[in-house]
Design an enzyme around this catalytic site. Structure first.
Site, PDB file in Angstrom:
ATOM      1  N   SER A 120       0.827  -1.213   0.000  1.00 16.19           N
ATOM      2  CA  SER A 120       0.000   0.000   0.000  1.00 16.19           C
ATOM      3  C   SER A 120       0.851   1.250   0.000  1.00 16.19           C
ATOM      4  CB  SER A 120      -0.852   0.055   1.276  1.00 16.19           C
ATOM      5  OG  SER A 120      -1.602  -1.089   1.431  1.00 16.19           O
ATOM      6  N   GLU A 153      -3.297   0.356  -9.040  1.00 15.83           N
ATOM      7  CA  GLU A 153      -2.141   1.222  -9.317  1.00 15.83           C
ATOM      8  C   GLU A 153      -0.969   0.323  -9.747  1.00 15.83           C
ATOM      9  OE1 GLU A 153      -2.679   5.042  -6.307  1.00 15.83           O
ATOM     10  OE2 GLU A 153      -1.982   3.174  -5.430  1.00 15.83           O
TER      11      GLU A 153
HETATM   12  P1  NAI Z   1      -3.684  -9.517   6.297  1.00 14.74           P
HETATM   13  O1  NAI Z   1      -3.064  -9.317   7.617  1.00 14.74           O
HETATM   14  O2  NAI Z   1      -5.155  -9.651   6.185  1.00 14.74           O
HETATM   15  O3  NAI Z   1      -3.035 -10.803   5.578  1.00 14.74           O
HETATM   16  C1  NAI Z   1      -1.667 -11.009   5.453  1.00 14.74           C
HETATM   17  C2  NAI Z   1      -1.425 -12.502   5.337  1.00 14.74           C
HETATM   18  O4  NAI Z   1      -0.064 -12.739   4.991  1.00 14.74           O
HETATM   19  C3  NAI Z   1      -1.681 -13.277   6.629  1.00 14.74           C
HETATM   20  O5  NAI Z   1      -2.629 -14.298   6.373  1.00 14.74           O
HETATM   21  C4  NAI Z   1      -0.323 -13.864   6.996  1.00 14.74           C
HETATM   22  O6  NAI Z   1      -0.430 -15.177   7.543  1.00 14.74           O
HETATM   23  C5  NAI Z   1       0.370 -13.911   5.648  1.00 14.74           C
HETATM   24  N1  NAI Z   1       1.818 -13.864   5.688  1.00 14.74           N
HETATM   25  C6  NAI Z   1       2.616 -13.079   6.442  1.00 14.74           C
HETATM   26  N2  NAI Z   1       3.903 -13.309   6.147  1.00 14.74           N
HETATM   27  C7  NAI Z   1       3.917 -14.250   5.172  1.00 14.74           C
HETATM   28  C8  NAI Z   1       4.931 -14.887   4.418  1.00 14.74           C
HETATM   29  N3  NAI Z   1       6.238 -14.619   4.618  1.00 14.74           N
HETATM   30  N4  NAI Z   1       4.582 -15.813   3.492  1.00 14.74           N
HETATM   31  C9  NAI Z   1       3.264 -16.080   3.267  1.00 14.74           C
HETATM   32  N5  NAI Z   1       2.260 -15.512   3.945  1.00 14.74           N
HETATM   33  C10 NAI Z   1       2.594 -14.607   4.882  1.00 14.74           C
HETATM   34  O7  NAI Z   1      -3.144  -8.313   5.398  1.00 14.74           O
HETATM   35  P2  NAI Z   1      -3.843  -7.614   4.132  1.00 14.74           P
HETATM   36  O8  NAI Z   1      -4.775  -6.583   4.617  1.00 14.74           O
HETATM   37  O9  NAI Z   1      -4.323  -8.644   3.198  1.00 14.74           O
HETATM   38  O10 NAI Z   1      -2.590  -6.831   3.515  1.00 14.74           O
HETATM   39  C11 NAI Z   1      -1.579  -7.519   2.804  1.00 14.74           C
HETATM   40  C12 NAI Z   1      -0.801  -6.536   1.944  1.00 14.74           C
HETATM   41  O11 NAI Z   1      -1.712  -5.853   1.072  1.00 14.74           O
HETATM   42  C13 NAI Z   1      -0.072  -5.438   2.736  1.00 14.74           C
HETATM   43  O12 NAI Z   1       1.116  -5.141   2.063  1.00 14.74           O
HETATM   44  C14 NAI Z   1      -1.053  -4.282   2.692  1.00 14.74           C
HETATM   45  O13 NAI Z   1      -0.425  -3.041   2.848  1.00 14.74           O
HETATM   46  C15 NAI Z   1      -1.623  -4.452   1.291  1.00 14.74           C
HETATM   47  N6  NAI Z   1      -2.947  -3.865   1.058  1.00 14.74           N
HETATM   48  C16 NAI Z   1      -3.926  -3.945   2.011  1.00 14.74           C
HETATM   49  C17 NAI Z   1      -5.180  -3.399   1.783  1.00 14.74           C
HETATM   50  C18 NAI Z   1      -6.266  -3.494   2.791  1.00 14.74           C
HETATM   51  O14 NAI Z   1      -7.297  -2.798   2.635  1.00 14.74           O
HETATM   52  N7  NAI Z   1      -6.155  -4.320   3.826  1.00 14.74           N
HETATM   53  C19 NAI Z   1      -5.493  -2.713   0.513  1.00 14.74           C
HETATM   54  C20 NAI Z   1      -4.418  -2.773  -0.462  1.00 14.74           C
HETATM   55  C21 NAI Z   1      -3.183  -3.283  -0.172  1.00 14.74           C
END
Ligand code: NAI
Length: 286
Positions: A120, A153
């Site tokens: 993000s 993006e």
């Molecule tokens: P989340 O916390 O819901 O999910 C992240 C997942 O990644 C977890 O299930 C975790 O177990 C897994 N994980 C962590 N380290 C790992 C690794 N080394 N290998 C494999 N899996 C691993 O997070 P979310 O919200 O899905 O965000 C993920 C990414 O997307 C971040 O970079 C965030 O900034 C970005 N993002 C988030 C948005 C949102 O609205 N939540 C919108 C757009 C981008």
């Protein structure tokens, strides 16, 4: 440079990864969804396949398309099985974690696999710098909920090749999205502007000007699709705080990006939003 993309590996099966995987499968790609956490992966699979069923019931997926969707979706906790043409990572918002993952995957994938980060706010150039063959690292930033939101993006770091940025742009279109090329700058466009939506709303609440539900209702009635507190709960307070902190640091601790006390408190209490059942609002009975 990859011309034909058939398999997409999505890393991280949380809020964003699950939605991106769903979008990829329903756009006709074989999709491997990887997470370290078995329970998260199981939940993501249940949610994605529930969407297949809903689309089928509404007549938006044929019997054959539904069958193909099930066949095209794999989940795994084993990184060694994650071969693809494109990798899209949606793991924790930390550069070392993203770099570590890409480098592990670089060992087992072919040399021109495209590495997309759904970050993000983090610098694509800083991620790419530490990855073997940085010209294939690009930002592909989906919005939440990924299956619904059209905007993506496409971020070109200093070392990203033009061909990779363009191929990723085309891929986003193949996934039914509206991609936009943006420069690599902290928070890119949307998240940088959106910081003030969240931060000013938290300041209003802290100043006692209005309650959270009142602020949300007013802004929704003013034309915003979601009020700031409901939106922070949807995003995840941990993720949103990580993004604010990343911009704050990237802009040399400029006061205008200083994280809000309310979000710091929410994260400290583990009240992360919808995903934990409680955030600024309570979702346990919904
Ligand atoms: P989340 O916390 O819901 O999910 C992240 C997942 O990644 C977890 O299930 C975790 O177990 C897994 N994980 C962590 N380290 C790992 C690794 N080394 N290998 C494999 N899996 C691993 O997070 P979310 O919200 O899905 O965000 C993920 C990414 O997307 C971040 O970079 C965030 O900034 C970005 N993002 C988030 C948005 C949102 O609205 N939540 C919108 C757009 C981008």
């Amino acid at each position: 440079m990859i011309e034909h993309i058939s398999t997409i590996v999505v890393c991280g099966a949380g809020t964003m990864g699950a939605g991106i995987a769903q979008t990829a499968v329903l756009s006709g790609f074989r999709t491997i969804l990887f997470d370290l956490n078995e329970a998260v992966l199981e939940k993501a699979y249940q949610n994605i396949t529930l969407q297949f069923e809903k689309l089928y019931e509404k007549g938006k997926l044929s019997t054959a398309a539904r069958e193909l969707a099930y066949l095209s979706l794999e989940t795994t906790t084993d990184l060694q099985t994650c071969f693809g043409d494109v990798i899209i990572e949606a793991i924790v918002e930390k550069i070392p974690a993203k770099v570590g993952l890409f480098n592990q995957l670089a060992e087992i994938n072919h040399s021109d696999v495209i590495f997309c980060s759904n970050t993000s706010s983090l610098s694509i150039s800083a991620i790419a710098d530490k990855v073997q063959n940085p010209s294939r690292v690009v930002g592909m930033h989906f919005f939440n909920p990924a299956p619904v939101m059209k905007l993506v993006e496409i971020i070109r770091g200093t070392q990203t090749s033009e061909a990779v940025a363009n191929r990723t742009y085309e891929l986003a279109k193949q996934m039914g999205k509206t991609p936009v090329h943006v420069k690599d700058s902290p928070g890119f466009i949307v998240n940088r502007v959106a910081r003030h939506y969240y931060l000013e709303a938290m300041q209003l609440a802290e100043d006692g000007v209005a309650s959270l539900p009142v602020i949300d209702k007013l802004l929704e009635n003013a034309g915003f699709k979601m009020g700031p507190f409901a939106l922070m709960d949807l995003i995840g307070n941990d993720v949103n705080l990580a993004v604010t902190t990343s911009l704050y640091e990237a802009f040399d601790q400029a006061p205008r990006f200083k994280p809000g006390q309310l979000q710091i408190d929410k994260v400290a209490k583990g009240e992360l939003g919808k995903k934990t059942g409680k955030g600024f609002y309570d979702y346990t009975n919904k």
